[in-house]
Design an enzyme around this catalytic site. Structure first.
Site, mmCIF file in Angstrom:
data_model
loop_
_atom_site.group_PDB
_atom_site.id
_atom_site.type_symbol
_atom_site.label_atom_id
_atom_site.label_comp_id
_atom_site.label_asym_id
_atom_site.label_seq_id
_atom_site.Cartn_x
_atom_site.Cartn_y
_atom_site.Cartn_z
ATOM 1 N N LYS A 61 0.807 -1.195 0.000
ATOM 2 C CA LYS A 61 0.000 0.000 0.000
ATOM 3 C C LYS A 61 0.855 1.266 0.000
ATOM 4 C CE LYS A 61 -2.011 -1.777 3.653
ATOM 5 N NZ LYS A 61 -2.765 -2.692 4.528
ATOM 6 N N GLY A 62 2.141 1.083 0.274
ATOM 7 C CA GLY A 62 3.022 2.234 0.490
ATOM 8 C C GLY A 62 3.098 3.243 -0.637
ATOM 9 N N GLU A 64 7.254 2.523 -6.535
ATOM 10 C CA GLU A 64 7.456 2.029 -5.168
ATOM 11 C C GLU A 64 7.711 3.203 -4.217
ATOM 12 O OE1 GLU A 64 6.882 0.199 -2.934
ATOM 13 O OE2 GLU A 64 8.243 -1.501 -2.734
ATOM 14 N N ASP A 65 7.348 3.015 -2.965
ATOM 15 C CA ASP A 65 7.549 4.096 -1.994
ATOM 16 C C ASP A 65 9.009 4.267 -1.632
ATOM 17 O OD1 ASP A 65 7.627 1.662 -0.609
ATOM 18 O OD2 ASP A 65 6.285 2.280 1.001
ATOM 19 N N ASP A 90 14.827 -0.010 0.173
ATOM 20 C CA ASP A 90 15.543 -0.170 1.436
ATOM 21 C C ASP A 90 16.574 -1.291 1.256
ATOM 22 O OD1 ASP A 90 15.830 0.463 4.251
ATOM 23 O OD2 ASP A 90 14.659 -1.303 4.739
ATOM 24 N N LYS A 99 17.218 4.511 0.186
ATOM 25 C CA LYS A 99 18.169 4.494 1.307
ATOM 26 C C LYS A 99 19.318 3.568 0.895
ATOM 27 C CE LYS A 99 14.876 4.344 5.179
ATOM 28 N NZ LYS A 99 14.463 3.420 6.257
ATOM 29 N N PHE A 159 14.079 5.806 9.986
ATOM 30 C CA PHE A 159 12.766 5.253 9.686
ATOM 31 C C PHE A 159 11.780 6.386 9.455
ATOM 32 C CE2 PHE A 159 8.826 2.961 9.922
ATOM 33 C CZ PHE A 159 9.149 1.805 9.229
ATOM 34 N N VAL A 160 11.239 6.433 8.236
ATOM 35 C CA VAL A 160 10.374 7.554 7.863
ATOM 36 C C VAL A 160 8.939 7.089 7.631
ATOM 37 C CG1 VAL A 160 12.228 8.977 6.914
ATOM 38 C CG2 VAL A 160 11.072 7.322 5.423
ATOM 39 N N ASP A 189 4.278 3.734 6.192
ATOM 40 C CA ASP A 189 3.663 3.450 7.487
ATOM 41 C C ASP A 189 4.670 2.958 8.516
ATOM 42 O OD1 ASP A 189 4.043 0.828 6.154
ATOM 43 O OD2 ASP A 189 2.991 0.056 7.912
ATOM 44 N N ARG A 201 0.237 6.645 7.256
ATOM 45 C CA ARG A 201 0.266 6.711 5.778
ATOM 46 C C ARG A 201 -0.388 7.990 5.265
ATOM 47 N NH1 ARG A 201 1.790 1.589 3.812
ATOM 48 N NH2 ARG A 201 0.936 -0.202 4.925
#
Ligand code: IMP
Ligand code: MG
Length: 181
Positions: free
Chosen positions: A43-44, A99-100, A103, A131, A154-155, A161, A167
């Site tokens: 869902k990001g 994509e959000d 990582d 990142k 961590f954002v 989320d 979100r």
């Protein structure tokens, strides 16, 4: 006004909007005359997708893919599972994965392998955030379009989320370690 669960705002609404317009213009130029399918990873990336698709000026198709890679916490499990598959075939299409955040890269690596097995014309990635310091050893993912390269914090917000919350915040903020401690 910053929410008390956050330590700082990393990216304001205005900064994000300006960058998304730039990405949309770049994508529109690169894919002109091509069969573009934008695939949002749920869902990001929904908030990013909603803005990015409207910044793209060529006729594009959209679809959604849901995978589960993270549990309820902030650490990757390394296990990727398809929760909702695409509705349309990717065969012969120029797929742009939206994509959000990139990582460890494990989620995207898995998704790319999956899509490439279905004979698309091309597969590229557009990630709002990257990142690079967090990339897992041996996981190679090349991201064609990156919104912002960010440090290892961590954002949350703008779709991202922590345990399914935050979100809806319209900016990207650094979550206070108090919250996930
Ligand atoms: P990867 O497989 O480790 O690259 O994980 C990517 C996914 O992890 C993203 O789609 C997010 O759902 C989640 N993720 C990674 N870093 C963060 C973060 O800083 N905030 C929120 N979610 C994150
Ligand atoms: Mg998540």
């Amino acid at each position: 006004m910053i929410h008390p669960d956050l330590d700082s705002i990393l990216l304001t609404e205005e900064q994000i909007a300006a960058r998304v317009r730039g990405l949309g213009a770049e994508i529109s130029r690169d894919y002109v005359g091509k069969n573009l399918l934008m695939v949002s990873i749920l869902k990001g990336s929904v908030v990013f997708m909603a803005d990015l698709m409207r910044a793209v000026s060529i006729p594009a198709r959209i679809d959604f893919l849901a995978v589960s890679s993270y549990g309820m916490g902030d650490k990757t499990s390394g296990v990727v599972r398809i929760v909702k598959d695409l509705d349309q075939s990717v065969e012969g299409k120029n797929v742009l994965i939206v994509e959000d955040i990139l990582d460890s890269g494990m989620t995207l690596r898995y998704i790319i392998n999956l899509l490439e097995a279905a004979n698309p014309a091309s597969v590229e990635i557009c990630a709002l955030l990257d990142k690079p310091d967090r990339r897992a050893p041996g996981v190679a993912v090349s991201c064609r379009y990156t919104g912002f390269t960010i440090p290892d914090a961590f954002v949350v917000g703008y779709g991202l989320d922590y345990a399914e919350r935050y979100r809806n915040f319209p900016y990207v903020g650094v979550l206070s370690p108090r919250i996930y401690g």
